[in-house]
Design an enzyme around this catalytic site. Structure first.
Site, short mmCIF file in Angstrom:
data_model
loop_
_atom_site.label_atom_id
_atom_site.label_comp_id
_atom_site.label_asym_id
_atom_site.label_seq_id
_atom_site.Cartn_x
_atom_site.Cartn_y
_atom_site.Cartn_z
N ASP A 17 0.89 -1.17 0.00
CA ASP A 17 0.00 0.00 0.00
C ASP A 17 0.92 1.21 0.00
OD1 ASP A 17 -1.66 2.13 0.57
OD2 ASP A 17 -2.33 1.40 2.52
N LYS A 23 2.99 11.25 -3.55
CA LYS A 23 1.88 10.63 -4.29
C LYS A 23 0.97 11.70 -4.90
CE LYS A 23 -1.58 7.00 -3.44
NZ LYS A 23 -2.15 6.18 -2.37
N GLU A 52 -7.16 0.84 -4.88
CA GLU A 52 -7.30 0.76 -3.42
C GLU A 52 -8.66 0.21 -2.96
OE1 GLU A 52 -6.06 4.68 -2.30
OE2 GLU A 52 -3.98 4.26 -2.84
N ASP A 102 -13.56 5.62 2.03
CA ASP A 102 -12.19 5.68 2.56
C ASP A 102 -11.87 7.10 3.02
OD1 ASP A 102 -9.43 5.77 2.93
OD2 ASP A 102 -8.92 4.79 1.04
#
Ligand code: AMP
Length: 597
Positions: free
Chosen positions: A9, A71, A155, A178
């Site tokens: 992850d 990211k 994800e 999420d």
């Protein structure tokens, strides 16, 4: 080269790595025992890169040389403004892909140290909104780190895998909500034949728990600040950071408690901050923040062309979903209780690990074998199923019971090993049978122990023992007890529910019939024994009652209530007879003694 495939992850703030080892998906810890690796990279003047917690420690001294949230530079949602980092990547001579590669290389070495071998393959997760170019950039980062990237996994798909939702049958729709520290994503997935497709995704890359920490810190300061002290805007940066950190702690505590204390000794010279915050106070601040996620949920649903009621599951991921308010609001919007059994910070990594395990072939077996899909038992008197190991028992397991003979003089017992959920033996599947010999004796005198042992592979061994003689018989069931296909299991379970009522009454009938036959036999024996000692009327009355039971037993349609009533009448009438028999026996023995005297 090892067969391991890492699951990674690669998060905005933190990253995790794991692997399936000996059939179990596990997350790996670094030398310091930490499983969470901060996604931070420090670039020294000579170009040396340091990754993780060590990089964060250097940030204090060299903030412009410490790269975080890279990211966000690889990709952001279309339509959202780009993110301005507090460092100049170009000046440091690096590209976002190179920084990501450094993080992935570090995770690879964490895994190799933990596993004590080289690992070269990986599954890496990316946000569902990443486009092809952003996915390709992530893949390239993996390759630069010396990894063969077997799969780039979305994800939300990883989260669904962690919850085992790929095992669901038929066409299923799942929403993954999420809410992390800095970002919010919601996705709607559709599962078809074990494969997930992302139907829609929405969210906000600037919405997360961090925002709440800041507003809670401001509120705490308003509530606690002494007279004449500076207001929040004018408070020193260091003090604000301390308050925000304390606010995060308070927020976490309030996920499980109603009140949380905040204590910051000597916050302003001699003055110490000490105040309490209640869950209600936090919820008042959090409400608009949670509500801000709602429009994205509605958007994702409408893009997927679905109503909340058409969803089969809602999965919560991200640390902020630990908040009761978040769970409550999500449950209300989606009209169902969300799945929360997985660790919300680890679900995505776990899903990546599971995907890696499936791709390397090390997982499938164990996942299928970890519980017994159907009950295991034996047939007992009257063709009933006697469950010894109930369905869904975790492997390995052992259980046993003691059985006796139903008929006097019986010399052996046939043990039929059954699998299934139905009340009657004939409706279940026979896995095997074994004839157990024992010393003949009156009804109920034999003692036969039956033990079922299921090993980790789901192989069943049946041990039977005549406890009188101690003689054992072992039956190894060749066909793996749990090796039945999913469809057959589903059908068996569905039928057990469908026929539950009929099965129950059939079981009751069988039990009543056993009792009825026993009574008839007992009455016949008693009448024979009593002979002249009983009047013809009495004998006729008893026979009539026995015939009534017999009629019910012979009836073509089974009337449980009528049979039970006939049994009861016969039983009552024989009670008196029993007393008479005892008296007769006593008289006889007295008479014998009288003769002997
Ligand atoms: P993630 O980005 O998924 O690691 O989530 C991190 C966010 O979750 C941070 O904002 C944390 O403050 C928040 N968080 C972690 N644990 C809890 C908790 N027990 N209650 C509320 N928020 C939490």
């Amino acid at each position: 080269m090892s067969g391991f495939i890492l699951g990674i992850d690669l998060g905005t703030t933190n990253s995790l790595v794991g692997v399936v080892d000996s059939g179990f998906p596990i997350l790996l810890a670094d030398a310091a025992g930490e499983r969470l690796t901060p996604s931070a990279v420090h670039v020294a003047a000579d170009g040396t890169l340091t990754v993780g917690a060590a990089a964060l420690r250097r940030r204090v001294l060299e903030p412009s040389r410490t790269i975080t949230s890279v990211k966000r530079l690889i990709g952001h949602r279309a339509g959202e403004a780009g993110w301005e980092p507090p460092y100049d990547l170009k000046a440091l001579g690096l590209t976002p892909v190179e920084v990501s590669a450094a993080i992935l290389g570090h995770l690879k070495s964490v895994a190799e140290s933990a596993l004590e071998q080289e690992v070269t393959r990986a599954v890496i997760t990316v946000p569902a909104f990443f486009n092809d170019a952003q996915r390709a950039a992530t893949r390239e980062a993996g390759e630069r780190a010396g990894l063969t990237v077997e799969r780039i996994l979305s994800e939300p798909t990883a989260a669904a895998l962690a919850y085992g939702l790929d095992k669901l049958e038929g066409r299923r729709r799942i929403a993954v909500y999420d809410l992390g520290g800095g970002t919010f994503d919601v996705s709607v997935l559709e599962l078809r034949e074990g494969v997930f497709e992302v139907l829609a995704t929405a969210g906000d890359t600037r919405l997360g728990g961090d925002d709440l920490d800041r507003s809670l810190a401001v509120a705490i300061w308003k509530k606690a600040a002494p007279e004449g002290s500076p207001d929040w805007e004018n408070l020193e940066m260091g003090k604000r950071v301390r308050l925000i950190e304390a606010a995060e702690g308070v927020k976490k505590t309030l996920s499980t408690q109603a009140v949380a204390p905040v204590e910051l000794p000597f916050f302003l010279e001699a003055w110490s901050l000490a105040v309490e915050v209640t869950r209600a106070e936090l919820d008042a601040l959090a409400r608009p923040w949670v509500e801000a996620t709602r429009k994205h949920c509605l958007r994702a649903l409408s893009d997927a062309g679905l109503k909340p009621a058409e969803l089969d599951e809602v999965v919560l991921v991200g640390g902020s979903t630990r908040m009761p308010l978040v769970r409550e609001r999500v449950a209300e919007w989606f009209g169902r209780e969300p799945c929360t059994t997985q660790h919300p910070d680890e679900a995505i990594a776990l899903g990546a690990v599971i995907q890696g395990g499936v791709l390397s072939g090390s997982l499938r077996q164990v996942l299928l074998l970890d519980v017994t899909p159907l009950s295991l038992g034996i047939e007992t008197f009257g063709g009933l199923m006697n469950v010894i190991i109930p369905r869904n028992s975790t492997l390995p397991c052992k259980a046993g019971e003691l059985f006796t003979n139903a008929v006097s003089g019986q010399a052996s017992m046939l043990i039929r090993v059954l699998q299934g959920e139905r009340e009657l033996a004939k409706d279940n599947w026979e896995l095997g049978r074994v004839e157990v010999p024992f010393t003949p004796g009156p009804k109920g005198s034999a003692r036969v122990g039956v033990q079922f042992a299921l090993n980790v592979d789901g192989l069943l061994e049946v041990l039977t023992r005549d406890t009188v003689t101690g003689v054992d018989t072992v039956l190894a069931i060749q066909r793996t007890a749990v090796d039945v296909n999913d469809e057959a299991v589903e059908k068996m379970i569905a039928e057990s529910v469908e026929f539950a009522l009929e099965d129950m009454s059939e079981r009751q009938w069988t039990e009543a019939a056993l009792k009825g036959r026993e009574l008839i036999e007992a009455v016949k024996a008693a009448l024979d024994q009593l002979g002249e000692a009983i009047s013809t009327e009495e004998s006729a009355a008893l026979s009539a009652l026995a015939e009534a039971v017999e009629r019910e037993l012979q009836a073509t349609t089974h009337q449980v209530a009528a049979l039970k009533a006939a049994n009861q009448a016969l039983d009552d009438a024989t009670q008196e007879l029993a007393v008479r028999l005892i008296e007769q026996a006593m008289e006889a023995s007295l008479a014998r003694r009288g003769l002997a005297d």
